[in-house]
Design a protein around this motif. Structure first.
Motif, PDB file in Angstrom:
ATOM      1  N   GLN A  19       0.822  -1.205   0.000  1.00 36.54           N
ATOM      2  CA  GLN A  19       0.000   0.000   0.000  1.00 36.54           C
ATOM      3  C   GLN A  19       0.863   1.266   0.000  1.00 36.54           C
ATOM      4  OE1 GLN A  19      -2.735   0.230  -1.050  1.00 36.54           O
ATOM      5  NE2 GLN A  19      -4.149   1.553   0.060  1.00 36.54           N
ATOM      6  N   ILE A  23       0.134   4.267  -2.888  1.00 34.47           N
ATOM      7  CA  ILE A  23      -0.593   5.502  -2.575  1.00 34.47           C
ATOM      8  C   ILE A  23       0.027   6.852  -2.960  1.00 34.47           C
ATOM      9  CG2 ILE A  23      -1.985   4.541  -0.715  1.00 34.47           C
ATOM     10  CD1 ILE A  23       0.027   5.721   1.278  1.00 34.47           C
ATOM     11  N   LYS A  26      -2.240   8.790  -4.893  1.00 32.12           N
ATOM     12  CA  LYS A  26      -3.656   8.499  -4.621  1.00 32.12           C
ATOM     13  C   LYS A  26      -4.121   8.953  -3.240  1.00 32.12           C
ATOM     14  CE  LYS A  26      -2.873   4.587  -7.621  1.00 32.12           C
ATOM     15  NZ  LYS A  26      -2.562   3.171  -7.667  1.00 32.12           N
ATOM     16  N   ALA A  27      -3.204   9.032  -2.304  1.00 37.56           N
ATOM     17  CA  ALA A  27      -3.581   9.483  -0.951  1.00 37.56           C
ATOM     18  C   ALA A  27      -3.391  10.985  -0.837  1.00 37.56           C
ATOM     19  CB  ALA A  27      -2.717   8.774   0.087  1.00 37.56           C
ATOM     20  N   LYS A 166      -8.085  12.724  -4.136  1.00 37.97           N
ATOM     21  CA  LYS A 166      -7.150  11.948  -3.317  1.00 37.97           C
ATOM     22  C   LYS A 166      -7.909  11.448  -2.087  1.00 37.97           C
ATOM     23  CE  LYS A 166      -3.468  13.181  -5.792  1.00 37.97           C
ATOM     24  NZ  LYS A 166      -2.258  13.887  -5.421  1.00 37.97           N
ATOM     25  N   SER A 167      -7.442  10.338  -1.553  1.00 41.26           N
ATOM     26  CA  SER A 167      -8.156   9.741  -0.422  1.00 41.26           C
ATOM     27  C   SER A 167      -7.550  10.135   0.911  1.00 41.26           C
ATOM     28  CB  SER A 167      -8.102   8.217  -0.532  1.00 41.26           C
ATOM     29  OG  SER A 167      -8.628   7.821  -1.777  1.00 41.26           O
ATOM     30  N   ILE A 172     -10.563   3.525   2.824  1.00 42.69           N
ATOM     31  CA  ILE A 172      -9.963   3.510   1.485  1.00 42.69           C
ATOM     32  C   ILE A 172      -8.473   3.196   1.591  1.00 42.69           C
ATOM     33  CG2 ILE A 172      -9.546   4.811  -0.635  1.00 42.69           C
ATOM     34  CD1 ILE A 172     -11.793   6.764   0.325  1.00 42.69           C
ATOM     35  N   LEU A 173      -7.785   3.940   2.447  1.00 44.53           N
ATOM     36  CA  LEU A 173      -6.316   3.840   2.463  1.00 44.53           C
ATOM     37  C   LEU A 173      -5.799   2.518   3.006  1.00 44.53           C
ATOM     38  CD1 LEU A 173      -5.516   7.519   3.414  1.00 44.53           C
ATOM     39  CD2 LEU A 173      -5.162   6.397   1.201  1.00 44.53           C
ATOM     40  N   THR A 179      -8.602   1.848  -2.935  1.00 49.46           N
ATOM     41  CA  THR A 179      -7.724   2.959  -3.323  1.00 49.46           C
ATOM     42  C   THR A 179      -7.639   3.048  -4.839  1.00 49.46           C
ATOM     43  OG1 THR A 179      -6.374   2.540  -1.359  1.00 49.46           O
ATOM     44  CG2 THR A 179      -5.391   3.916  -3.046  1.00 49.46           C
ATOM     45  N   ASP A 183      -8.995   5.799  -7.826  1.00 48.62           N
ATOM     46  CA  ASP A 183      -8.057   6.376  -8.779  1.00 48.62           C
ATOM     47  C   ASP A 183      -8.543   6.198 -10.223  1.00 48.62           C
ATOM     48  OD1 ASP A 183      -5.548   7.755  -9.047  1.00 48.62           O
ATOM     49  OD2 ASP A 183      -4.865   5.956 -10.100  1.00 48.62           O
TER      50      ASP A 183
END
Ligand SMILES: [Fe+2]
Length: 239
Positions: A19, A23, A26-27, A166-167, A172-173, A179, A183
């Protein structure tokens, strides 16, 4: 203290590394920064030691992890948040079900939730959320509305950064699949609207279809204050 097996360590390390690699684009930047900030006590190489994490928080903003056996009564949950205590489990999913989604395990609780507790605005939001819940213990409808708010923010919240979604939500994360689903924009992104959120049901057993987008964490905090003052003016009559 919980003792862990080599398989547990493998699960933690594998999930964390997979992860962490997944991310960066994405985060939310706040989450990435928080994960970096907490690296000394939160990393792929060791299963989290809650004593070390609590010690870290005691030198920062006073949050604490509270071990809970599983689901606890909602009243207790709000009470703990209002004392800056965040509930976490200590068990890990099995090696053969890395994408396990049903009940929150330690990867969800710690990788998903803990980093942003070190963010000043976000953690104030969580703290105020707990305090608001405590004021309305005994009013099930309002507690349900707060649970929905929790779901669509702390669990499944997304934020717009430079026109990209973005999360920041832990649900989600802590999920590789969720995730990536976001995206790929395979979901509905709605404007953050607390009135709509507190009326909206959700399902815990499937990936989410609707997400509410904020521009920054101040929006969360101020919407909660607005809700609090509205509720304080309009108490539900108890029969
Ligand atoms: Fe969670």
């Amino acid at each position: 203290m919980t003792s862990y097996t080599q398989d547990d360590l493998w699960v933690w390390k594998t999930l964390f590394q997979r992860q962490r690699k997944n991310i960066p684009q994405k985060a939310s930047s706040a989450y990435i920064q928080a994960l970096e900030r907490m690296k000394p006590v939160l990393n792929a190489d060791e299963i989290p030691d809650f004593e070390k994490i609590n010690d870290w928080f005691s030198k920062h903003n006073g949050w604490e992890l509270q071990v809970v056996p599983g689901l606890i009564p909602v009243e207790d949950f709000f009470q703990l948040l209002a004392e800056k205590k965040f509930c976490s489990s200590t068990w890990l999913r099995a090696k053969n079900s890395l994408d396990y989604l049903e009940e929150p395990d330690m990867f969800h609780d710690v990788f998903g939730h803990v980093p942003l507790l070190s963010n000043p605005v976000f953690s104030d939001f969580v703290y105020e959320f707990g305090k608001l819940g405590c004021q309305f213990i005994g009013e099930p409808e309002r507690l349900l509305q707060l649970q929905r708010l929790y779901w669509f923010t702390i669990e499944f919240g997304v934020i717009s950064e430079q026109n990209k979604i973005k999360s920041y939500g832990a649900g989600i994360l802590s999920s590789y699949g969720e995730t990536n689903q976001i995206d790929l924009m395979k979901a509905n992104f709605l404007n953050y609207d607390i009135e709509q959120i507190i009326q909206k049901g959700f399902r815990t057993d499937v990936m989410q279809e609707d997400y509410f987008v904020v521009d920054n964490f101040d929006v969360l905090f101020s919407s909660l204050q607005k809700l609090a003052s509205h509720w304080q003016k309009t108490p539900i009559l108890k029969v």
